[in-house]
Design a protein around this motif. Structure first.
Motif, mmCIF file in Angstrom:
data_model
loop_
_atom_site.group_PDB
_atom_site.id
_atom_site.type_symbol
_atom_site.label_atom_id
_atom_site.label_comp_id
_atom_site.label_asym_id
_atom_site.label_seq_id
_atom_site.Cartn_x
_atom_site.Cartn_y
_atom_site.Cartn_z
ATOM 1 N N ALA A 45 14.855 -24.286 15.303
ATOM 2 C CA ALA A 45 13.424 -24.305 15.007
ATOM 3 C C ALA A 45 13.001 -25.651 14.435
ATOM 4 O O ALA A 45 11.919 -26.168 14.761
ATOM 5 C CB ALA A 45 13.058 -23.177 14.048
ATOM 6 N N THR B 234 14.574 -19.223 13.438
ATOM 7 C CA THR B 234 13.149 -19.565 13.296
ATOM 8 C C THR B 234 12.825 -20.432 12.087
ATOM 9 O O THR B 234 11.674 -20.877 11.950
ATOM 10 C CB THR B 234 12.312 -18.274 13.202
ATOM 11 N N ASP B 235 13.776 -20.700 11.209
ATOM 12 C CA ASP B 235 13.510 -21.445 9.979
ATOM 13 C C ASP B 235 13.318 -22.937 10.286
ATOM 14 O O ASP B 235 14.260 -23.640 10.633
ATOM 15 C CB ASP B 235 14.662 -21.248 9.002
ATOM 16 N N LYS B 236 12.113 -23.418 10.122
ATOM 17 C CA LYS B 236 11.798 -24.825 10.388
ATOM 18 C C LYS B 236 12.162 -25.734 9.214
ATOM 19 O O LYS B 236 12.169 -26.957 9.361
ATOM 20 C CB LYS B 236 10.308 -24.984 10.691
#
Length: 314
Positions: free
Chosen positions: A224, A216-218
């Protein structure tokens, strides 16, 4: 890793006929690994300079573009990644051999040797794993990228090396937590081709928080960020360039398997999904719901973790 694909296909479908047809090729791959384990010299006991390939792909089990290596020491003669994959090949070959031969009828008066091949392969895998642990680790337990022909440890200890040791159940149990911490501290230092093994290694060490972060780390390389940057397909390299790297590479979509197994907590235990395990992660999300399609129909899970209590609906 073809033997791994065949074994996972067997778990998904229960198609024993295909496993039987593929067993000679799986065993040939296992023999390819064992033939390249050095019998003497500084790299004795380790898979050393696998034949095949050319240029940057010479010497073995490696298929990742330069952008996905993140400094991996390609000069190592006995590479940690290649040895870890070798352990996995031998273990898969043992599983496949056992599945094919376990219930084979025996002629009257013959000796029951049905499990002999599987035991030999499993022992070879354990011996190789033990040699890796004895030679490919720094004093702090972190795995280096390999050994030179002279037996010197590589000065580079990339994320690939330790994540593979975790993913393929090579790292000692007592060291898993701190090795996972080391791997996590590096962020995303593996490309789409191998990032699945990064997530598998973190999950095997029980670090579901970091699995979730990598997914989930953009702000860091990963799936992500691809989505945040407007991507709609998984590329061969996190950062597109003008090389021959594909902008739509199916291998990178393996993260959906990590979501199913590590986030939803659903995994297949027996062939054809005849037995399925649902294990709610100890950390990470507080709630998750989803469905895993299987040969015997969809397996749904809906769980909530609050404090020390877990509510699970299936």
């Amino acid at each position: 890793l073809v033997p791994d694909w065949i074994w996972r296909y067997y778990l998904e479908t229960g198609d024993k006929q295909l496993l039987e047809e593929s067993l000679p090729a799986i065993l040939a791959t296992a023999d390819y690994v064992t033939r390249h384990i050095a019998r003497d010299g500084p790299t004795q006991g380790l898979v050393t300079r696998l034949t095949g390939g050319s240029g940057p792909y010479q010497y073995g089990l490696v298929d990742w573009p330069a952008s996905g290596r993140f400094g991996y020491d390609m000069d190592a003669a006995a590479r940690t990644t290649g040895n870890a994959l070798g352990v996995h090949v031998l273990r898969v070959a043992a599983l496949a051999s056992d599945a094919v031969h376990a219930n084979r009828p025996l002629p009257p008066g013959s000796i029951d040797d049905r499990g002999l091949q599987a035991r030999a392969l499993s022992q070879a895998a354990d011996t190789l794993a033990a040699r890796m642990n004895a030679t490919l680790r720094r004093p702090d337990g972190v795995y280096v990228d390999g050994l030179s022909l002279a037996g010197a440890q590589s000065a580079h200890a990339g994320q690939h090396s330790t994540s593979y040791a975790l993913a393929f159940d090579i790292a000692p149990d007592a060291d898993r937590d701190r090795l996972a911490d080391y791997v996590a501290s590096l962020g995303m230092k593996q490309g789409p081709m191998t990032a699945h093994w990064l997530l598998t290694g973190l999950a095997a060490a029980g670090d579901e928080d970091e699995v979730l972060k990598r997914l989930t780390d953009k702000s860091d390389l990963g799936w992500a960020k691809v989505v945040a940057d407007g991507g709609t397909f998984t590329p061969e390299a996190w950062v597109p360039d003008n090389s021959a790297n594909s902008l739509s590479h199916g291998w990178g979509s393996q993260s959906i398997v990590d979501i199913q197994q590590s986030i939803l907590g659903i995994s297949l235990v027996e062939p054809g999904a005849s037995v399925v395990r649902i294990a709610v992660p100890d950390s990470g999300l507080e709630h998750a719901a989803g469905v895993l399609p299987t040969q015997r129909g969809p397996v749904a899970t809906d769980w909530t973790r609050k404090g020390g209590a877990v509510t699970l609906k299936t």
